[in-house]
Write an enzyme that holds these catalytic residues in place. Sequence first.
Site, PDB file in Angstrom:
ATOM      1  N   SER A 132      32.679 -11.421 -51.124  1.00  0.00           N
ATOM      2  CA  SER A 132      32.894 -12.370 -50.040  1.00  0.00           C
ATOM      3  C   SER A 132      33.247 -13.713 -50.652  1.00  0.00           C
ATOM      4  O   SER A 132      32.917 -13.983 -51.812  1.00  0.00           O
ATOM      5  CB  SER A 132      31.600 -12.491 -49.225  1.00  0.00           C
ATOM      6  OG  SER A 132      31.608 -13.624 -48.397  1.00  0.00           O
ATOM      7  N   TYR A 144      22.149 -14.176 -48.647  1.00  0.00           N
ATOM      8  CA  TYR A 144      23.518 -13.666 -48.604  1.00  0.00           C
ATOM      9  C   TYR A 144      24.355 -14.230 -49.752  1.00  0.00           C
ATOM     10  O   TYR A 144      25.006 -13.500 -50.483  1.00  0.00           O
ATOM     11  CB  TYR A 144      24.171 -13.996 -47.266  1.00  0.00           C
ATOM     12  CG  TYR A 144      25.596 -13.510 -47.168  1.00  0.00           C
ATOM     13  CD1 TYR A 144      25.858 -12.170 -46.914  1.00  0.00           C
ATOM     14  CD2 TYR A 144      26.668 -14.378 -47.347  1.00  0.00           C
ATOM     15  CE1 TYR A 144      27.167 -11.701 -46.847  1.00  0.00           C
ATOM     16  CE2 TYR A 144      27.970 -13.924 -47.273  1.00  0.00           C
ATOM     17  CZ  TYR A 144      28.220 -12.592 -47.021  1.00  0.00           C
ATOM     18  OH  TYR A 144      29.509 -12.129 -46.957  1.00  0.00           O
ATOM     19  N   LYS A 148      25.947 -12.240 -53.004  1.00  0.00           N
ATOM     20  CA  LYS A 148      27.396 -12.134 -53.205  1.00  0.00           C
ATOM     21  C   LYS A 148      27.838 -12.784 -54.514  1.00  0.00           C
ATOM     22  O   LYS A 148      28.792 -12.308 -55.144  1.00  0.00           O
ATOM     23  CB  LYS A 148      28.156 -12.713 -52.005  1.00  0.00           C
ATOM     24  CG  LYS A 148      27.974 -11.886 -50.737  1.00  0.00           C
ATOM     25  CD  LYS A 148      28.411 -10.443 -50.930  1.00  0.00           C
ATOM     26  CE  LYS A 148      28.293  -9.634 -49.656  1.00  0.00           C
ATOM     27  NZ  LYS A 148      28.862  -8.283 -49.779  1.00  0.00           N
TER      28      LYS A 148
END
Length: 154
Positions: A132, A144, A148
């Site tokens: 991402s 998150y 990532k």
Amino acid sequence: ALPICDTGFGNCAAKALDLRGFRVLAGCLTEDGSRRLSAATSERLKTTLLDVTDADNIAKVAEWVKTEVGDEGLWGLINNAGVTGVLAPVDWLSMEHFRVPVAVNLLGLIHVTLALLPNVKRARGRIVNVASVGGRVAVSGGGYFVSKFGVEAF
């Protein structure tokens, strides 16, 4: 092989690959997701239940894949399982807000890769790890972005 295909990118990729005539082995987190995907695709696509946070389940899925692909090996692995978790300033978060996204998005991806790597190598196949922009720029706090960034490093 595609983990996870209940919804989102994995579901779209599994359907698109099936439409193009590829044999697809799709991991689904839920029985409902597995049924829906099977109903929408050809007999070339097979599903199995996969929880990328469960080591025993990953081992069983790796054995299933090995049986399915045999000596040919696995031509491709798309690691796309992911959760966003809570995005907020760090001082609003607990360790659990970091733990879940890291367990799914990073550690699950690594575990599935390690479990299926011998089959990918046998076929001289390829691995696609879905990351991402969140792996390059963190716009908030939360697991998150940490996960990532880890996928980018892996």
